[in-house]
Design an enzyme around this catalytic site. Structure first.
Site, PDB file in Angstrom:
ATOM      1  N   SER A 101     -29.507   0.475 -37.515  1.00 29.65           N
ATOM      2  CA  SER A 101     -29.321   1.577 -36.572  1.00 29.65           C
ATOM      3  C   SER A 101     -28.545   1.095 -35.341  1.00 29.65           C
ATOM      4  O   SER A 101     -27.402   0.675 -35.463  1.00 29.65           O
ATOM      5  CB  SER A 101     -30.682   2.173 -36.201  1.00 29.65           C
ATOM      6  OG  SER A 101     -30.541   3.405 -35.553  1.00 29.65           O
ATOM      7  N   ASP A 198     -31.447  10.548 -44.209  1.00 27.62           N
ATOM      8  CA  ASP A 198     -31.564  10.041 -42.838  1.00 27.62           C
ATOM      9  C   ASP A 198     -31.384  11.192 -41.855  1.00 27.62           C
ATOM     10  O   ASP A 198     -30.333  11.828 -41.823  1.00 27.62           O
ATOM     11  CB  ASP A 198     -30.494   8.968 -42.603  1.00 27.62           C
ATOM     12  CG  ASP A 198     -30.705   8.195 -41.319  1.00 27.62           C
ATOM     13  OD1 ASP A 198     -31.236   8.769 -40.354  1.00 27.62           O
ATOM     14  OD2 ASP A 198     -30.312   7.017 -41.278  1.00 27.62           O
ATOM     15  N   HIS A 228     -34.200   7.141 -42.634  1.00 27.68           N
ATOM     16  CA  HIS A 228     -33.664   6.235 -41.620  1.00 27.68           C
ATOM     17  C   HIS A 228     -34.345   4.874 -41.629  1.00 27.68           C
ATOM     18  O   HIS A 228     -33.707   3.866 -41.300  1.00 27.68           O
ATOM     19  CB  HIS A 228     -33.790   6.878 -40.234  1.00 27.68           C
ATOM     20  CG  HIS A 228     -33.070   6.130 -39.159  1.00 27.68           C
ATOM     21  ND1 HIS A 228     -31.700   5.962 -39.170  1.00 27.68           N
ATOM     22  CD2 HIS A 228     -33.517   5.477 -38.051  1.00 27.68           C
ATOM     23  CE1 HIS A 228     -31.322   5.262 -38.105  1.00 27.68           C
ATOM     24  NE2 HIS A 228     -32.409   4.944 -37.419  1.00 27.68           N
TER      25      HIS A 228
END
Length: 249
Positions: A101, A198, A228
């Site tokens: 991320s 996600d 995610h």
């Protein structure tokens, strides 16, 4: 849980870390926004690296986990600086950066600043420029006004009971570290992994990053149904595979 070691950085911050000795090139895990080095992916990859006899580093940015500072006082530049200090002081030779991320953005900043120390990159739901393209772009007019007037707002978190504190500094300083607006040459293999389920990083972000980077060996894998966290056993196996694929012989 084993107690971490600590690195005092030139900027005066104190970073908690766990370092596993082994052969190189090593692997450095770069966590996400408000995440820490005790997460599933970081711990799993440390176990994988131990089984391979490969060096591995996981650490907490300032304001995260067991490191010094308050989260709300930090920004992308600070955390990239932390990562650079950890890479320089705690590893030797070229490294494979695994960025989750926000860690994907940090990895790109490290690759730009210290290209000689990076031999490959794996992005897991990489989120470059998210403060501008996701947060600021997604704020309603009243949220933007409150952020500019008060210096901070709170937004709900899907991963914790307490909300995220988003500061004006986070947004404005983030604009100084954008990587998708100018040419970005990555002279090493890049593997991007992105789940189709996600809800935090859209597939379009992964496609935009793939199209943007100047890289002779870049691949994007879309995983149907992955979210995610990207922490299911099959997801973690894909991360291992991606790292193995780009490690030099």
């Amino acid at each position: 849980m084993t107690a971490p070691a600590y690195l005092d950085t030139p900027s005066g911050r104190r970073l908690a870390y766990h370092r596993l000795p082994g052969k190189g090139p090593g692997v450095v895990f770069l966590g996400g926004f408000m995440s820490d080095m005790e997460g599933t992916k970081a711990r799993h990859l440390e176990t994988w690296a131990r089984g391979c006899g490969r060096s591995f580093l996981r650490f907490d940015y300032s304001g995260h986990g067991q490191s010094s500072g308050a989260f709300a006082d930090g920004c992308i530049g600070d955390w990239a600086q932390d990562a650079g200090a950890a890479l320089s002081a705690l590893t030797e030779g070229p490294q494979v950066l695994v960025g989750s991320s926000m860690g994907g953005w940090i990895a790109l900043l490290l690759a730009r600043a210290l290209p000689e120390r990076v031999v490959g990159m794996v992005g897991i739901a990489a989120a470059p420029d998210f403060t501008e393209d996701s947060m600021w772009a997604g704020f309603a007019r009243d949220q933007r006004a409150a952020l500019m007037a008060d210096g901070r707002i709170e937004i709900p978190s899907g991963y914790a009971d307490s909300p995220y504190t988003i500061t004006r500094r986070l947004i404005e300083e983030g604009r100084e570290n954008l990587v998708l607006r100018d040419p970005l040459r990555l002279p090493f293999p890049v593997r991007l992994l992105q789940g189709t389920a996600d809800e935090d990083v859209e597939m379009t972000t992964a496609l935009r990053l793939l199209a943007h980077i100047d890289c002779a060996d870049a691949r994007l894998t879309l995983v149907k149904g992955a979210d995610h966290r990207f922490s299911e056993p099959a997801d973690l196996a894909l991360v291992e595979q991606a790292i193995t694929e780009i490690l030099p012989d």
